[in-house]
Write an enzyme that holds these catalytic residues in place. Sequence first.
Site, PDB file in Angstrom:
ATOM      1  N   SER A 143       9.997 -50.939  10.756  1.00  0.00           N
ATOM      2  CA  SER A 143       8.443 -51.714  10.782  1.00  0.00           C
ATOM      3  C   SER A 143       8.230 -52.284  12.071  1.00  0.00           C
ATOM      4  O   SER A 143       9.180 -52.666  12.836  1.00  0.00           O
ATOM      5  CB  SER A 143       8.687 -52.515   9.704  1.00  0.00           C
ATOM      6  OG  SER A 143       7.232 -53.513   9.472  1.00  0.00           O
ATOM      7  N   TYR A 156      11.660 -59.334   4.333  1.00  0.00           N
ATOM      8  CA  TYR A 156      11.276 -58.127   4.733  1.00  0.00           C
ATOM      9  C   TYR A 156      11.586 -58.014   6.189  1.00  0.00           C
ATOM     10  O   TYR A 156      12.031 -56.948   6.712  1.00  0.00           O
ATOM     11  CB  TYR A 156       9.815 -57.907   4.459  1.00  0.00           C
ATOM     12  CG  TYR A 156       9.337 -56.465   4.687  1.00  0.00           C
ATOM     13  CD1 TYR A 156       9.427 -55.374   3.606  1.00  0.00           C
ATOM     14  CD2 TYR A 156       8.782 -55.900   5.886  1.00  0.00           C
ATOM     15  CE1 TYR A 156       8.706 -54.100   3.967  1.00  0.00           C
ATOM     16  CE2 TYR A 156       8.197 -54.627   6.052  1.00  0.00           C
ATOM     17  CZ  TYR A 156       8.326 -53.677   5.192  1.00  0.00           C
ATOM     18  OH  TYR A 156       8.043 -52.507   5.341  1.00  0.00           O
TER      19      TYR A 156
END
Length: 261
Positions: A143, A156
Amino acid sequence: MFDFKDKIIVVTGGETGIGRATVESFARAGGTVVIAGFLEDEGDDVVSSLAKENLKAEFMKTDVQNEEMIEDVTGKVIAKYGRIDVLVNNASIFDGFAGINETTTALWDKVINTNLRGTFLMSRTVLKYMMPRGEGAIVNVASVGGVIGGADGLAYTSSKFGVIGLTRQMACDLTAKGIKVNAVCPGMIQTDMRKHSTRILADDAPPMRGVGVNPDALKRVPAGKKGVPNDIANAILFAASPYSNYMNGHSLMIDGGWTIQ
């Protein structure tokens, strides 16, 4: 452009969003795709949809937090097809932008165990079959939140920084053995990740902030818009294809220019 005829591809979390687009793209490029996923109805829908195009895919229920289940599913793939040519570690759950004071131990554990530990476990298991053949490709879905702070929540972000570190070290270990390992880093992509994460996390799910298009957030992105799952799928196929054979340990930013600033 891409040709995966006669290739066996395993995609974790391949039943929704980026994973589904990736499965569809590999299948349309001639590959036989196994969806190692958690959401059975969605997985069956992908398989039936592709079957209407006479394309090859199947769903195998998998929880990447569960080492025994990973061993079992991988063994079934090997028993049926004899090998795995490409592994895409895409399975992820989102933390709803929860900060340090909002992140429960249960939320932390589930996000880290799915996004990072699951990538490690799946890779290690598949490599038992890739390494004796001396060839293969692993693509990890990281990401933008794995290279910069402020993009996602605590758990995350931590998990995706870990995925990039894992990718780099795996490439150092495996490149000379004929196996390439790379990552793709999505930016703002139109998916239902928050909805599916809430469902998977169940009672441990935090409030999923950030639903919809936030004009202020999009100001960070030179492209001025969100990407779509196929933008990431195309990068994954490139990273798995012979076109990227001299690319190892790299993290491709697919983010509309977010991280160039």
